[in-house]
Design a protein around this motif. Structure first.
Motif, mmCIF file in Angstrom:
data_model
loop_
_atom_site.group_PDB
_atom_site.id
_atom_site.type_symbol
_atom_site.label_atom_id
_atom_site.label_comp_id
_atom_site.label_asym_id
_atom_site.label_seq_id
_atom_site.Cartn_x
_atom_site.Cartn_y
_atom_site.Cartn_z
ATOM 1 N N SER A 20 6.479 1.360 -1.034
ATOM 2 C CA SER A 20 5.695 0.325 -1.702
ATOM 3 C C SER A 20 5.251 0.797 -3.081
ATOM 4 C CB SER A 20 4.456 0.012 -0.860
ATOM 5 O OG SER A 20 3.565 -0.777 -1.600
ATOM 6 N N ASP A 21 5.102 -0.169 -3.981
ATOM 7 C CA ASP A 21 4.553 0.154 -5.295
ATOM 8 C C ASP A 21 3.042 0.395 -5.222
ATOM 9 O OD1 ASP A 21 4.063 -2.502 -4.684
ATOM 10 O OD2 ASP A 21 4.330 -3.209 -6.740
ATOM 11 N N LEU A 22 2.463 0.229 -4.031
ATOM 12 C CA LEU A 22 1.021 0.423 -3.847
ATOM 13 C C LEU A 22 0.667 1.855 -3.434
ATOM 14 C CD1 LEU A 22 0.191 -2.881 -1.925
ATOM 15 C CD2 LEU A 22 -0.091 -2.405 -4.365
ATOM 16 N N GLN A 25 -2.227 3.538 -5.262
ATOM 17 C CA GLN A 25 -3.521 2.966 -4.867
ATOM 18 C C GLN A 25 -3.935 3.440 -3.477
ATOM 19 O OE1 GLN A 25 -3.923 -1.282 -5.600
ATOM 20 N NE2 GLN A 25 -2.276 -1.126 -7.115
ATOM 21 N N TRP A 108 -4.035 1.954 4.548
ATOM 22 C CA TRP A 108 -2.936 1.098 4.109
ATOM 23 C C TRP A 108 -3.314 -0.370 4.249
ATOM 24 C CZ3 TRP A 108 0.555 0.469 0.892
ATOM 25 C CH2 TRP A 108 1.622 -0.413 1.057
ATOM 26 N N VAL A 111 -5.603 -1.369 1.293
ATOM 27 C CA VAL A 111 -4.864 -1.504 0.019
ATOM 28 C C VAL A 111 -3.944 -2.715 0.058
ATOM 29 C CG1 VAL A 111 -3.140 -0.397 -1.464
ATOM 30 C CG2 VAL A 111 -5.055 0.938 -0.543
ATOM 31 N N TRP A 112 -3.242 -2.891 1.155
ATOM 32 C CA TRP A 112 -2.289 -3.991 1.262
ATOM 33 C C TRP A 112 -3.008 -5.345 1.178
ATOM 34 C CZ3 TRP A 112 -0.925 -8.219 4.136
ATOM 35 C CH2 TRP A 112 0.386 -8.699 3.926
ATOM 36 N N ASN A 115 -4.262 -6.266 -2.255
ATOM 37 C CA ASN A 115 -3.230 -6.586 -3.238
ATOM 38 C C ASN A 115 -2.303 -7.728 -2.848
ATOM 39 O OD1 ASN A 115 -3.223 -4.443 -5.546
ATOM 40 N ND2 ASN A 115 -3.795 -3.376 -3.669
ATOM 41 N N LYS A 116 -2.153 -7.965 -1.568
ATOM 42 C CA LYS A 116 -1.194 -8.980 -1.112
ATOM 43 C C LYS A 116 -1.866 -10.153 -0.427
ATOM 44 C CE LYS A 116 2.434 -6.302 -1.993
ATOM 45 N NZ LYS A 116 3.326 -6.479 -3.085
#
Length: 117
Positions: A20-22, A25, A108, A111-112, A115-116
């Motif tokens: 992931s690009d995360l 973060q 996770w 953060v996910w 952002n999503k």
């Protein structure tokens, strides 16, 4: 080990995070929660493959020498007490691996969703 956990599950989690690009973060969130828990430790692993082992070793040290810091980290990350109780082993390595999985999974999720979600 818990019936819901295995090192394969942990590897799948780390594969998802690392692809992931995360990921940067995710590392920042983990470091932030370590600091909030009063743990004076800087994450050294930049590679996702090494991060799991690094956190396991950190937790083994906390389980053996600073149990309150271990508990503070679980609280700071917001790991469910019920999930911690699912572990059916008293071995410190098993405990550290399982707690690492739960901690990284929760970090996770934070953060996910941020952002999503």
């Amino acid at each position: 080990m818990s019936s819901k956990y295995s090192l394969i599950t942990a590897k799948q989690l780390m594969d998802e995070v690392s692809n992931s690009d995360l990921y940067p973060q995710f590392l920042m969130q983990l470091q932030k929660d370590l600091n909030r828990a009063g743990i004076d430790y800087d994450i050294k692993s930049k590679a996702p493959q090494d991060l799991f082992s690094e956190v396991v070793y950190l937790l083994i040290e906390k389980l053996q020498n600073a149990f309150n810091e271990y508990l503070n980290l679980l609280y700071a990350v917001d790991v469910s007490e019920a999930e911690i109780r699912n572990l059916d082993s008293e071995d410190s390595v098993d405990m550290a691996e399982y707690a690492t999985y739960l901690i990284l999974k929760r970090e996770w999720q934070k953060v996910w969703y941020r952002n999503k979600g």
